[in-house]
Design an enzyme around this catalytic site. Structure first.
Site, short mmCIF file in Angstrom:
data_model
loop_
_atom_site.label_atom_id
_atom_site.label_comp_id
_atom_site.label_asym_id
_atom_site.label_seq_id
_atom_site.Cartn_x
_atom_site.Cartn_y
_atom_site.Cartn_z
CE LYS A 1 34.91 -80.29 -9.93
NZ LYS A 1 35.70 -79.83 -9.76
NE ARG B 1 37.49 -84.49 -7.72
CZ ARG B 1 37.78 -83.54 -8.80
NH1 ARG B 1 39.20 -83.00 -8.27
NH2 ARG B 1 38.52 -83.73 -9.92
CD GLU C 1 39.27 -75.39 -2.46
OE1 GLU C 1 39.62 -76.42 -3.51
OE2 GLU C 1 38.54 -76.09 -2.06
N1 PLP Z 1 39.34 -76.61 -6.45
C1 PLP Z 1 38.20 -76.25 -6.69
C2 PLP Z 1 37.18 -76.04 -5.78
C3 PLP Z 1 37.42 -76.51 -7.79
O1 PLP Z 1 36.50 -76.61 -8.94
C4 PLP Z 1 38.59 -77.68 -8.56
C5 PLP Z 1 37.90 -77.84 -9.67
O2 PLP Z 1 38.11 -79.43 -10.45
C6 PLP Z 1 39.95 -78.09 -8.03
C7 PLP Z 1 40.41 -77.42 -6.96
C8 PLP Z 1 40.74 -78.53 -9.32
O3 PLP Z 1 40.72 -80.47 -9.20
P1 PLP Z 1 41.44 -80.94 -10.33
O4 PLP Z 1 42.94 -80.85 -10.13
O5 PLP Z 1 41.31 -82.26 -10.37
O6 PLP Z 1 40.61 -80.64 -11.54
C1 COI Z 2 37.84 -78.40 -13.81
O1 COI Z 2 38.76 -78.06 -13.08
O2 COI Z 2 37.21 -79.40 -13.86
C2 COI Z 2 36.46 -77.26 -12.61
O3 COI Z 2 35.23 -77.81 -12.00
C3 COI Z 2 36.97 -75.95 -12.05
C4 COI Z 2 35.79 -75.37 -12.05
C5 COI Z 2 34.91 -74.65 -13.78
C6 COI Z 2 34.20 -75.14 -11.30
#
Ligand code: PLP
Ligand code: COI
Length: 337
Positions: A182, A80, A218
């Protein structure tokens, strides 16, 4: 031994002894090193400062019952980060380099990996930024990649305690913008709506699809999922949300371990009554049950304002069990440090 009350940790910055840093110049990454310095010195012309040429990741290290340490799907974070980097015109970081950096940081700071059973974890924050002398809107001449870490507790107060969210009137991303990356800029855009939500005592915002404002996209810091009355696991599909690794893991577990129908599709605001339960999922959030959702003047309650629904609980136990090594995960999900 470090003196930390692990059970009382929230999601706050703690300076740990070591972080990894590597510099990209002339088309290649230098050999990364660990450093005790938690500051960086960069050119005033850095693209990351002016034009938001920055992306990051978030993953955790989990202390197992036998004392060893697990990472959860770090290869997916690596993929990612490279997708975000491509969208923002930054250099790729080879997967071996990414995973090696993460492992080095965990090993160097291992006394900060919270003990098994405390519920706390070591949160790792890899980031990639454009640096070097520059002024035009153009990709940077140089880049920095770093990974730092700190022990954390729940991101949303109370962890598995249901909490309330509010549908934002703002968008966090545009339909063909950077929502799936991200990128730091997405989070800058979420600060004002997030602040408004917190002032109204909500845990965070829920964003709608930016084109029609009729579907859930989301949460500001996590993805959304719902469990229907007939046991489907549904999570929004959209090109402008972050492809959550936790969400894809839950889609898999719902289908393969619990025989549920697992669907990525549209989640219309006007159809919320079909959900018996709902939650926010992500690395930091883990799974946070959504008690109620404020939509304009209306307040929609899912399972209960105080109790966690049974399917949400079952998914949580399976996911967290795999992460901490108590439950056998699908092949390749868990990496030992
Ligand atoms: N959506 C957003 C905007 C986020 O910042 C995060 C955090 O990482 C997620 C979703 C969840 O992603 P993940 O499950 O890969 O941590
Ligand atoms: C995560 O879940 O790793 C995130 O990046 C969420 C938040 C701290 C921005």
């Amino acid at each position: 031994m470090v003196n930390i009350k692990w059970e009382e940790l929230g999601f706050n910055y703690i300076k740990t002894p070591f972080r990894y840093i590597s510099h990209w110049k002339d088309g290649q990454w230098e050999e990364g090193t660990l450093t005790e310095d938690n500051t960086i010195t960069i050119s005033e012309g850095s693209t990351s400062l002016h034009y938001g040429q920055e992306c990051f990741e978030g993953l955790k290290a989990y202390r197992r019952k036998d004392g060893k340490i697990n990472l959860f799907r770090p290869d997916e974070n690596s993929k990612r980060l490279n997708k975000s980097a491509e969208r923002l015109q930054m250099p790729e970081i080879p997967e071996e380099m990414f995973i090696d950096a993460v492992k080095q940081v965990v090993r160097a700071n291992q006394e900060y990996v919270p003990p098994y059973g405390t519920g706390a974890t070591l949160y790792l924050r890899p980031y990639l930024i454009g640096v070097g002398d520059n002024i035009g809107v153009t990709p940077a001449p140089e880049y920095l990649f770093s990974v730092f870490c700190m022990p954390v507790g729940p991101y949303f107060k109370g962890g598995m305690t249901p909490s309330n969210f509010v549908v934002s009137e703002y968008d966090r991303a545009a339909p063909f913008g950077t929502g799936a990356a991200k990128a730091g800029g997405n989070y800058a855009a979420s600060l004002l709506p997030g602040q408004i939500a917190h002032e109204r005592n909500f845990s965070d915002c829920i964003y709608l699809d930016p084109a029609t404002h009729t579907k859930i996209e989301e949460v500001g810091s996590a993805n959304f999922f719902g469990i229907t009355h007939d046991n489907q696991f549904i999570t929004p599909k959209s090109p402008s949300i972050l492809p959550s690794i936790t969400k894809y893991s839950l889609l898999y577990l719902a289908k393969e371990r619990f025989g549920m129908e697992a669907i990525e599709g549209d989640v219309y605001l006007k159809e919320l009554d079909k959900f018996a339960e709902a939650g926010a999922c992500g690395t930091a959030a883990v799974i946070t049950p959504i008690a109620g959702m404020q939509i304009g003047e209306d307040f929609h309650v899912f399972y209960s304002e105080t109790e966690t629904g049974p399917v949400t609980k079952k998914l949580y136990d399976e996911l967290v069990g795999i992460q901490f090594g108590d439950v056998k995960g699908p092949e390749g999900w868990v990496f030992e440090v």
